[in-house]
Design an enzyme around this catalytic site. Structure first.
Site, PDB file in Angstrom:
ATOM      1  N   HIS A 122     104.068  10.696  70.758  1.00 29.14           N
ATOM      2  CA  HIS A 122     104.371  11.947  70.055  1.00 29.14           C
ATOM      3  C   HIS A 122     103.943  13.148  70.880  1.00 29.14           C
ATOM      4  CE1 HIS A 122     100.124  11.400  69.346  1.00 29.14           C
ATOM      5  NE2 HIS A 122     100.045  12.676  68.953  1.00 29.14           N
ATOM      6  N   ASP A 124     101.961  16.743  69.900  1.00 29.36           N
ATOM      7  CA  ASP A 124     101.169  17.160  68.741  1.00 29.36           C
ATOM      8  C   ASP A 124     101.867  18.240  67.915  1.00 29.36           C
ATOM      9  OD1 ASP A 124      99.062  15.393  69.056  1.00 29.36           O
ATOM     10  OD2 ASP A 124      98.013  16.729  70.448  1.00 29.36           O
ATOM     11  N   HIS A 277     102.298  11.837  74.315  1.00 34.93           N
ATOM     12  CA  HIS A 277     101.136  11.004  74.616  1.00 34.93           C
ATOM     13  C   HIS A 277     100.982   9.898  73.587  1.00 34.93           C
ATOM     14  CE1 HIS A 277      99.622  14.181  71.976  1.00 34.93           C
ATOM     15  NE2 HIS A 277      98.685  13.336  71.577  1.00 34.93           N
ATOM     16  N   ARG A 292      89.005  17.001  69.109  1.00 35.01           N
ATOM     17  CA  ARG A 292      90.279  17.607  69.530  1.00 35.01           C
ATOM     18  C   ARG A 292      90.423  19.027  68.998  1.00 35.01           C
ATOM     19  NH1 ARG A 292      96.048  15.258  67.762  1.00 35.01           N
ATOM     20  NH2 ARG A 292      96.308  17.202  66.609  1.00 35.01           N
TER      21      ARG A 292
HETATM   22  C1  SIN Z   1      95.865  12.147  69.869  1.00 41.70           C
HETATM   23  O1  SIN Z   1      97.011  11.725  69.717  1.00 41.70           O
HETATM   24  O2  SIN Z   1      95.587  13.332  69.768  1.00 41.70           O
HETATM   25  C2  SIN Z   1      94.730  11.185  70.213  1.00 41.70           C
HETATM   26  C3  SIN Z   1      94.902  10.536  71.530  1.00 41.70           C
HETATM   27  C4  SIN Z   1      93.804   9.551  71.809  1.00 41.70           C
HETATM   28  O3  SIN Z   1      92.990   9.251  70.928  1.00 41.70           O
HETATM   29  O4  SIN Z   1      93.752   9.026  72.920  1.00 41.70           O
END
Ligand code: SIN
Length: 301
Positions: A122, A124, A277, A292
């Protein structure tokens, strides 16, 4: 927001000294490492401009060994643009709603963070009218194995898309929905609480172009994901599904990817307008915790 949020950055107006740091591109289709920059110290406007340029050029910046507080992470993230608060406010850091805890840790029977963030590829907050510009993830506690994060370059995905597929999608829009796979995730993990009516109202489906133009570099990028994109607007369901499946498969080909193997205190900053990602997964018995922050972007065009 806590009062100490802008502590080291208040002195920006004093024009702090430049730091001596290196930016080394990875041998990968994206990504670079930033060595020797301390984000707990004031960042001069010259250094900030260099970081900004490198972020646009490499799409992922890995700042090694950052001993920063959540407030310092927030303050650095805010220098780009205002931050977004995740709809799952249950997993915000206490006293700091702009920090989402990404973690598989369960304490006293309760998850402390979102443990399956990134389970599907996805970008974000693509389900918002204004999806995220970029996200910053700071390692707090890492497993001894697993826990990697994969990134795929959506400019390359667009540039290398076979011509018939390009023609089929280039003027089209697609729907993005936060709820697309929510029930599926809820069925398999403890990290998806039932959403309140207010939370559901915050994540109404939106439509975005399938091929977006990066607002700062002008480069085109594919902008659909297996997590949030549900259909191509104006096409019959079967045709839409078949095209989306082809786009998903092409976009994450290994030749478009960089795999991040976390090191203690890494801060990873990626561009959601250029990349998708995926969290590759952590063994159930090992603890992983990261913080995050998510920067608001523009309406895609
Ligand atoms: C995310 O998608 O923001 C998390 C990615 C992760 O935990 O590696």
């Amino acid at each position: 927001m806590s009062n100490s949020a802008s502590a080291p950055y208040d002195s920006q107006t004093d024009n702090p000294a430049q730091q001596s740091f290196e930016i080394r591109a990875f041998e990968a289709p994206l990504g670079a490492e930033v060595m020797g920059l301390a984000l707990d110290k004031p960042i001069s406007s010259t250094d900030f401009a260099r970081i900004h340029r490198a972020h646009l050029d490499h799409h992922v910046l890995v700042f090694r060994d950052q001993r920063i507080t959540p407030e310092q992470q927030v303050a650095f993230s805010r220098r780009f643009k205002p931050l977004q608060i995740h709809v799952l406010h249950q997993f915000a850091l206490t006293g700091n709603p702009e920090v989402l805890i990404v973690s598989n840790i369960v304490e006293n029977g309760k998850p402390i963070g979102l443990g399956d963030a990134g389970h599907f590829w996805h970008s974000d907050l693509s389900y918002k009218e204004k999806p995220s510009l970029g996200s910053l993830l700071h390692a707090q506690e890492l497993p001894s194995e697993g826990g990697d994060t994969l990134f795929a370059n959506m400019h390359l995905a667009w540039d290398t898309l076979p011509s018939p597929l390009r023609k089929a999608v280039e003027e089209r829009r697609a729907e993005h929905t936060y709820l697309a796979r929510y029930a599926e995730l809820q069925a398999r993990s403890p990290w998806r609480p039932n959403l309140s009516a207010e939370q559901i109202a915050q994540v109404k489906p939106v439509e975005h172009p399938i091929v977006r133009t990066h607002p700062e570099t002008g480069r085109k990028a594919l902008f659909v994901s297996e997590h949030f994109t549900t259909r191509i607007v104006g096409l019959p369901e079967d045709e839409s599904r078949a095209l989306l499946d082809e786009l998903f498969a092409h976009s994450v080909l290994p030749v478009h990817q960089y795999r991040h193997r976390w090191q203690p205190h890494d801060l990873v900053f990626w561009d959601n307008r250029s990349l998708m990602h995926l969290a590759a997964g952590t063994p159930d018995n090992l603890r992983r915790k990261l913080y995050r922050t998510t920067i608001e972007g523009d309406t895609p065009f």
